[in-house]
Design an enzyme around this catalytic site. Structure first.
Site, PDB file in Angstrom:
ATOM      1  N   HIS A 364       0.944  -1.314  -0.099  1.00  0.00           N
ATOM      2  CA  HIS A 364       0.035   0.024  -0.113  1.00  0.00           C
ATOM      3  C   HIS A 364       0.770   1.166  -0.055  1.00  0.00           C
ATOM      4  CE1 HIS A 364      -3.301  -2.392   0.196  1.00  0.00           C
ATOM      5  NE2 HIS A 364      -4.040  -1.432   0.094  1.00  0.00           N
ATOM      6  N   CYS A 680      -7.166  -6.487 -13.434  1.00  0.00           N
ATOM      7  CA  CYS A 680      -6.816  -5.396 -12.775  1.00  0.00           C
ATOM      8  C   CYS A 680      -5.600  -5.253 -11.966  1.00  0.00           C
ATOM      9  CB  CYS A 680      -8.164  -4.903 -11.703  1.00  0.00           C
ATOM     10  SG  CYS A 680      -8.337  -6.209 -10.388  1.00  0.00           S
TER      11      CYS A 680
HETATM   12  C1  PEP Z   1      -4.118  -7.874  -7.613  1.00  0.00           C
HETATM   13  O1  PEP Z   1      -3.971  -8.727  -6.645  1.00  0.00           O
HETATM   14  O2  PEP Z   1      -3.858  -7.928  -8.638  1.00  0.00           O
HETATM   15  C2  PEP Z   1      -5.057  -6.556  -7.193  1.00  0.00           C
HETATM   16  C3  PEP Z   1      -5.152  -5.987  -8.353  1.00  0.00           C
HETATM   17  O3  PEP Z   1      -5.306  -6.398  -5.814  1.00  0.00           O
HETATM   18  P1  PEP Z   1      -4.103  -5.423  -5.020  1.00  0.00           P
HETATM   19  O4  PEP Z   1      -2.892  -5.377  -5.681  1.00  0.00           O
HETATM   20  O5  PEP Z   1      -4.715  -4.416  -4.310  1.00  0.00           O
HETATM   21  O6  PEP Z   1      -3.964  -6.903  -3.871  1.00  0.00           O
END
Ligand code: PEP
Ligand code: MG
Length: 752
Positions: A364, A680
């Site tokens: 994060h 994503c």
């Molecule tokens: C992923 O795991 O690809 C995702 C989009 O979620 P995060 O990066 O927030 O874990």
């Protein structure tokens, strides 16, 4: 995000603040009597700290163990208790100094940060004057809203009674250019004075006044300068990070007005200690107390104190008062590690860049610095932390290197670059609306949004919508759970910011390296496989429902029918069903509340991030409205490689045959069940993988807004048939080198 307008200002200092919080409850709920209690984990007791309508308060007080008395039950059980006959309740204890025979209507409210106890508020009314259901739920909401600031006040009060000392470290003195190699977390470059975040070190704390230049201002004047500066910085930050600006302002304000912190500095300086020494001494004591705590929240507070003390010292010493504000501008901040709250402070101080030691950037923090466009590098050498403040630094993320004490030619080169880039920015580029391959296959490029300001960036690059709004940022940036009202305001802003294109909210993805210190009561041995993501939400149903209610209310307020809610890390059909039941039950209580109005109902989908979801992809597709593949986690869990561990970074291979096959399975299952499937994770923005992903049928990609223009251009060079043939060839291969060579050949042919 500011709290409700009628909440007291933290400007008053800790004790007065608690009194004002209580008065606000008394006024709002017409209580005849009220008391605010603070819980001390160390003592295992809670004590009355503010009271209304208890004539003996001050001469007699109440200090109880958990579970003792009705209010003790409120704290022990972490839930409100309401009764109109207090004396008949289990646990009731009459207090000899506070008779309550005529005030039997009792409403006890816990003050909690997640599951952590902060204290409780007791409201009493005369017998025969009940609280209405609406008043009780309003009071609960208010208790939630003040909990963070009450904890802040409690921490200040606790530190005021303890003492400590500061440690000074050996510093390096660079005589010539030094360089530190590392890996870039975000793009860009920066040049500016180095500022090393070194908690526990305050100038003069050990050496006495002689180690500091003499103060040219009194403490009150220095306070006024710092207060004005903090306000200006917070209003500037409000544009970039409206979620957090007021939080960060409040922490400093309360300390500036706290009678124990500021009051003690003042008393010391009036008693003959120099202003600078008094600031250093008192701040160092607070820092030592906070640092010694095993509570993460308390340790984080050490940074707040350090930050404020350094500002006060600047304001007391520097001839040009405004310098106290600008001396931090444009610095390259070096630190062992950073928490999201440290990044906020860096953003507020307009940091030019950030350098962290290995392991210091959680997922994060990485996302946050990218959203805030702060160039950031992670270096291996810990010598970084021994460099003195003020050394000139040049951070070059493109070449993954930090220079300290740069030679003249290097400095000139980067100074020239600044000029060239300023000129470039004046050239406006027309942004096409549509993204399609050469043969006309439409591709949707949506935006990943981490903080509210990303929404504007997404609109600017003409994103087709928001494919992933990571709702955890407001949870991570705060030191307590954001209430329903705060969340609602944020979600509504996201929807209004992207008014005519679809938006997908992801429910809280907490746990693992996205730790919410206030909710993660127990440390996990293996957090990546522990209580995280949707498991976390299902484990804390109140937190989950509160978030869902906030989302659903935002959807109703904006009357949107193009909003989706998705759950992170779904690993079974039952888990998806259970999570979806929460959405349905929140919708149905909303329906009761809103009466006959036709509700706007969101689509509900699964994130595909773990191998188990791939194995049951068909069954999941049957029940989900859509799939969104989180490749960052899918790769991590398929290959059993920690995505944040530099030591195993070489094994984190997105094009591993197991990952490619998994992606094909997800896309095929979605197609069979007629549901959309998007990507994503970061794999979707990589030119190496885009042709494969389009080739297996992916048509929607969600990526960081700044990557959309480039991705749009790459897509326009692709041909669907070529992509499909490339994907088939890749899926027939079973070793990484063979796959790499096919990808290289295809990329060279297509992109040159
Ligand atoms: C992923 O795991 O690809 C995702 C989009 O979620 P995060 O990066 O927030 O874990
Ligand atoms: Mg993920």
């Amino acid at each position: 995000m500011s709290a409700a307008a009628d909440l007291p200002s933290p400007k008053t200092g800790a004790s007065r603040y608690l009194d004002e919080v209580l008065s606000m409850f008394v006024r709002s709920f017409e209580a005849d009597r009220a008391a605010l209690y603070l819980w001390s984990e160390a003592d295992g007791r809670f004590t009355m700290r503010s009271a209304h309508g208890f004539p003996m308060f001050g001469q007699a007080t109440v200090s109880l163990r958990l579970g003792e008395g009705l209010i003790g039950r409120v704290l022990a059980e972490r839930r409100p208790i309401y009764t109109e006959m207090a004396a008949s309740m289990r646990g009731y204890i009459p207090h000899p100094n506070f008779p309550d025979g005529d005030t039997q209507t009792f409403l006890g409210l816990p003050l909690l940060r997640g599951r952590e106890r902060i204290g409780a508020i007791a409201l009493y009314r005369r017998t025969g004057h009940p609280f209405l259901a609406e008043e009780i739920s309003r009071a609960r909401l208010k208790a939630e809203e003040v909990a963070a600031a009450v904890q802040n006040a409690a921490a200040l009060l606790a530190a005021a009674t303890a003492g400590g000392a500061a440690a000074v470290r050996q510093l390096l003195k660079p005589e010539e250019q030094l360089s530190f190699r590392g890996s870039a977390v975000s793009n860009g470059w920066a040049m500016g004075p180095l500022r090393v975040l070194r908690p526990r070190f305050l100038p003069g704390a050990e050496g006495g006044a002689s180690a500091l230049p003499p103060a040219i201002r009194g403490f009150d004047e220095a306070c006024a300068i710092v207060e004005e500066n903090l306000r200006r910085l917070a209003s500037d930050l409000d544009r970039r990070l409206p979620e957090a600006a007021s939080l960060i302002l409040d922490a400093g304000m309360m300390m500036l007005h706290d009678e124990n912190f500021a009051g003690r500095i003042k008393a010391l300086s009036e008693g003959g200690t120099s202003v600078t020494e008094a600031i250093s001494k008192v701040a160092s004591e607070y820092i030592a107390v906070f640092e010694a705590s095993d509570n993460d929240y308390m340790r984080e507070k050490a940074r707040d104190v350090e930050d404020l003390a350094l500002r006060l010292l600047d304001a007391a010493i520097l001839p040009d008062a405004r310098k106290a504000e600008t001396s931090r501008d444009g610095a390259v901040i070096a630190a062992e590690k950073m928490l999201p709250s440290d990044v906020l402070r860096a953003a507020r101080d307009r940091a030019a860049g950030i350098v962290l030691c290995a392991g210091g950037a959680t997922a994060h923090v990485s996302l946050l610095v990218r959203s805030l466009r702060i160039p950031t590098l992670v270096v291996k050498s810990r010598d970084l932390l021994r460099l003195p403040d003020g050394e000139k630094a040049v951070l070059d993320c493109a070449n993954e290197i930090l220079f300290v004490h740069p030679d003249e030619s290097l400095e000139r080169k980067f100074a020239n670059r600044a000029g060239e880039e300023a000129a470039d920015r004046r050239i406006e580029i027309a942004m096409p609306e549509r993204t399609a391959t050469r043969d006309g296959t439409e591709i949707s490029l949506e935006a990943n949004v981490n903080i509210l300001s990303d929404v504007g960036a997404a609109v600017e690059v003409k994103a087709s919508g928001i494919g992933l709004y990571r709702t955890e940022f407001p949870f991570l940036m705060r030191q307590t759970l954001p209430g329903e009202t705060d969340q609602l305001a944020i979600y509504e802003r996201v929807l209004r910011g992207m008014p005519d294109r679809p938006v997908t909210f992801r429910t809280l993805d907490a746990g693992s390296d996205k730790v919410l210190p206030y909710l993660d009561a127990t440390r996990e041995e293996n957090p990546a496989l522990g209580l995280r993501s949707i498991r976390f939400s299902l484990h804390y149903p109140d937190v989950f429902d509160q978030q869902l209610r906030a989302m659903l209310r935002a959807i109703q307020r904006t009357a949107r029918d193009d909003v989706s809610i998705m759950f992170p890390m779904v690993s079974s059909v039952e888990e998806f069903r259970e999570a979806k039941r929460h959405v349905e039950s929140c919708l149905s209580s909303l329906q009761t509340e809103l009466g006959d109005t036709q509700l706007h109902v969101p689509f509900v989908g699964s994130m595909i991030e773990v191998p188990a979801a791939i194995a049951v992809a068909d069954a999941l597709a049957e029940e989900s409205d859509f799939f969104s593949v989180g490749t960052n986690d899918l790769i991590q869990y398929t290959l059993a490689v920690d995505r944040t561990n530099a030591a195993v970074a070489a094994s984190y291979v997105p094009h591993h045959p197991a990952v490619l096959v998994s992606l094909r399975i997800a896309a095929a299952a979605a197609r069979r069940h007629g549901i959309p499937c998007s990507i994503c994770g970061e794999m979707g923005r990589d030119p190496k993988y885009l042709p494969f992903l389009i080739g297996i049928g992916m048509r929607t990609f969600s990526l960081e807004p700044q990557q959309i223009p480039n991705c749009r251009e790459l897509v326009s060079r692709l041909d669907l048939k070529d992509c499909e043939a490339h994907a088939s060839r890749l899926l027939a291969l079973s070793t990484i080198p063979e796959i790499e060579s096919e990808i290289d050949d295809f990329s060279k042919k297509t992109f040159g």
